[in-house]
Structures are given as structure tokens and as C-alpha cells.
Design a protein around this motif. Structure first.
Motif, PDB file in Angstrom:
ATOM      1  N   ARG A  27       0.842  -1.199   0.000  1.00 29.08           N
ATOM      2  CA  ARG A  27       0.000   0.000   0.000  1.00 29.08           C
ATOM      3  C   ARG A  27       0.876   1.248   0.000  1.00 29.08           C
ATOM      4  O   ARG A  27       2.069   1.175   0.271  1.00 29.08           O
ATOM      5  CB  ARG A  27      -0.900   0.015   1.245  1.00 29.08           C
ATOM      6  CG  ARG A  27      -1.827  -1.171   1.361  1.00 29.08           C
ATOM      7  CD  ARG A  27      -2.409  -1.268   2.776  1.00 29.08           C
ATOM      8  NE  ARG A  27      -1.353  -1.476   3.764  1.00 29.08           N
ATOM      9  CZ  ARG A  27      -1.476  -1.234   5.068  1.00 29.08           C
ATOM     10  NH1 ARG A  27      -2.607  -0.774   5.550  1.00 29.08           N
ATOM     11  NH2 ARG A  27      -0.473  -1.447   5.882  1.00 29.08           N
ATOM     12  N   ARG A  28       0.236   2.391  -0.272  1.00 27.26           N
ATOM     13  CA  ARG A  28       0.956   3.658  -0.146  1.00 27.26           C
ATOM     14  C   ARG A  28       1.474   3.799   1.289  1.00 27.26           C
ATOM     15  O   ARG A  28       0.750   3.553   2.246  1.00 27.26           O
ATOM     16  CB  ARG A  28       0.030   4.849  -0.442  1.00 27.26           C
ATOM     17  CG  ARG A  28      -0.450   4.945  -1.872  1.00 27.26           C
ATOM     18  CD  ARG A  28      -1.245   6.239  -2.094  1.00 27.26           C
ATOM     19  NE  ARG A  28      -2.350   6.405  -1.158  1.00 27.26           N
ATOM     20  CZ  ARG A  28      -3.548   5.838  -1.296  1.00 27.26           C
ATOM     21  NH1 ARG A  28      -3.800   5.078  -2.352  1.00 27.26           N
ATOM     22  NH2 ARG A  28      -4.490   6.035  -0.403  1.00 27.26           N
ATOM     23  N   GLY A  33       5.996   0.107  -1.331  1.00 32.19           N
ATOM     24  CA  GLY A  33       4.857   0.783  -1.950  1.00 32.19           C
ATOM     25  C   GLY A  33       5.195   2.216  -2.318  1.00 32.19           C
ATOM     26  O   GLY A  33       6.275   2.707  -2.016  1.00 32.19           O
ATOM     27  N   CYS A  36       3.800   7.744   1.023  1.00 24.02           N
ATOM     28  CA  CYS A  36       2.558   8.065   1.736  1.00 24.02           C
ATOM     29  C   CYS A  36       2.025   9.408   1.243  1.00 24.02           C
ATOM     30  O   CYS A  36       2.703  10.426   1.350  1.00 24.02           O
ATOM     31  CB  CYS A  36       2.820   8.110   3.241  1.00 24.02           C
ATOM     32  SG  CYS A  36       1.368   8.648   4.170  1.00 24.02           S
ATOM     33  N   ASP A  76      -0.178   3.050  11.277  1.00 19.19           N
ATOM     34  CA  ASP A  76      -1.093   2.350  10.376  1.00 19.19           C
ATOM     35  C   ASP A  76      -2.516   2.320  10.928  1.00 19.19           C
ATOM     36  O   ASP A  76      -3.404   3.023  10.449  1.00 19.19           O
ATOM     37  CB  ASP A  76      -0.549   0.934  10.121  1.00 19.19           C
ATOM     38  CG  ASP A  76      -1.252   0.223   8.983  1.00 19.19           C
ATOM     39  OD1 ASP A  76      -2.377   0.615   8.626  1.00 19.19           O
ATOM     40  OD2 ASP A  76      -0.685  -0.754   8.449  1.00 19.19           O
ATOM     41  N   ASP A 116      -7.014  -0.103   3.392  1.00 24.13           N
ATOM     42  CA  ASP A 116      -6.531  -0.947   2.297  1.00 24.13           C
ATOM     43  C   ASP A 116      -5.782  -0.159   1.223  1.00 24.13           C
ATOM     44  O   ASP A 116      -5.071  -0.744   0.414  1.00 24.13           O
ATOM     45  CB  ASP A 116      -7.705  -1.689   1.646  1.00 24.13           C
ATOM     46  CG  ASP A 116      -8.206  -2.825   2.529  1.00 24.13           C
ATOM     47  OD1 ASP A 116      -7.422  -3.319   3.362  1.00 24.13           O
ATOM     48  OD2 ASP A 116      -9.385  -3.211   2.387  1.00 24.13           O
ATOM     49  N   GLY A 117      -5.949   1.168   1.195  1.00 20.91           N
ATOM     50  CA  GLY A 117      -5.276   1.966   0.165  1.00 20.91           C
ATOM     51  C   GLY A 117      -3.955   2.533   0.637  1.00 20.91           C
ATOM     52  O   GLY A 117      -2.959   2.506  -0.080  1.00 20.91           O
ATOM     53  N   GLY A 118      -3.934   3.050   1.828  1.00 24.03           N
ATOM     54  CA  GLY A 118      -2.728   3.664   2.373  1.00 24.03           C
ATOM     55  C   GLY A 118      -2.497   3.198   3.796  1.00 24.03           C
ATOM     56  O   GLY A 118      -3.428   2.802   4.492  1.00 24.03           O
ATOM     57  N   ALA A 119      -1.213   3.276   4.205  1.00 26.77           N
ATOM     58  CA  ALA A 119      -0.826   2.762   5.525  1.00 26.77           C
ATOM     59  C   ALA A 119      -0.727   3.870   6.566  1.00 26.77           C
ATOM     60  O   ALA A 119      -0.038   3.717   7.568  1.00 26.77           O
ATOM     61  CB  ALA A 119       0.501   2.014   5.417  1.00 26.77           C
TER      62      ALA A 119
END
Ligand code: ZN
Length: 166
Positions: A27-28, A33, A36, A76, A116-119
Motif C-alpha cells: 500500500r501507499r 509501496g 505516503c 497504520d 486498504d489503500g494507504g498505511a
């Protein structure tokens, strides 16, 4: 909840889940990944902030009053937040909820933490329009996706009205 319904005409056809992807794609904001988006300032500018949190309008949304709250620290999920922030989340969430309700014509404010898209910890606040009982529960984000988008400037202006009440 019997009145809630999908924003699609039925019958829909159930399908099998896809093959599992293990390991999952990064993820971002996690190792391997993309960077962020929140830490690198790629997200919408905050309409409100304090020492721990920033509050942002969405882009490409359909429900006025929608906002998302992010931690200033790159952590996260709830279990990764420093304990002080985990405790503070409830206080701030209550203030944001109350501020969204103050816009009027809103039945309830739904909170979603997907991750689910970014951490980077962020929680969505979606207002369910008063009387829109078919969008109860898990149906609201589906309806939000299907309803026509309103202009990003309108979404930002509504978020500013929320911010003024936080
Ligand atoms: Zn971050």
C-alpha cells in the motif's frame, strides 16, 4: 435494517472470490509501496487540525459533509497509534460527528476505517442523509459511490462548515 438495499437493480448474480494474492500488493506508505500521500502532502489541505489530527475534505464524492480524519504521525491502524492518540481519537471523533450533524438534514454519521489503500491512519466520516433509509449500514458507501458526484469545491465548502463547528 430490513429497508436497506443495494443501489443496483436486482437480481445480482453472486460470484466466487478471486484467487488470494499473497503477499498482498504494498500500500501507499509501506515498504515497497508508493510514498505516503498524507505525509508528502498529496492529499487535500486540512480544513481543521490540532496537535494530533488533521481533518480533510474528499475529492470526487457525492455526500456533502463527508470528511476524513488523519493522525499527524505516520502510524497504520488503531493498534499502531501511540496510546495517548488512541484515547484521544474518541474525543475528536465525537467532535467531528457533532459538527457534521450540525449541518442538518443528516440521520447519522457513519465511520469507516479501511486502511486498504494507504498505511497512514485515517478514518472516514460519511453523513447518511435524513430519510435515506435504503442507505443504512454497509449500503451507504455503495450509494455514495453510485450517486452523482458534487463539485470538489462544494465538498470542500461543506467540510469548511464542519470544521467551523469542530
Ligand atoms: Zn504517512
Amino acid at each position: 435494517m430490513s429497508s436497506m438495499s443495494l443501489p443496483y437493480a436486482e437480481p445480482l448474480v453472486p460470484r466466487e472470490p478471486a484467487e488470494r494474492q499473497i503477499p498482498e500488493p504494498p500500500r501507499r506508505g509501506e515498504p515497497g509501496g508508493p510514498p505516503c500521500g498524507i505525509c508528502t502532502g498529496k492529499s487535500t489541505p486540512p480544513v481543521w487540525s490540532d496537535d494530533n489530527w488533521t481533518l480533510h475534505p474528499p475529492v470526487g464524492g457525492s455526500l456533502l459533509g463527508t470528511v476524513w480524519l488523519a493522525s499527524r504521525v505516520h502510524a497504520d491502524s488503531f493498534s499502531d497509534l501511540p496510546e495517548e492518540l488512541a484515547g484521544d481519537f474518541g474525543r475528536v471523533a465525537a467532535r467531528v460527528e457533532r459538527a457534521i450533524l450540525s449541518l442538518g438534514d443528516i440521520a447519522r454519521v457513519h465511520l469507516y476505517r479501511w486502511g486498504d489503500g494507504g498505511a497512514h491512519f485515517h478514518v472516514w466520516f460519511l453523513p447518511r442523509p435524513l430519510g435515506m433509509v435504503e442507505a443504512s449500514g454497509m449500503m451507504l458507501p455503495l450509494w455514495e459511490d453510485v450517486l452523482p458526484n458534487v463539485a470538489d469545491e462544494e465538498l470542500a465548502a461543506a467540510a469548511e462548515r464542519v470544521a467551523a463547528q469542530v
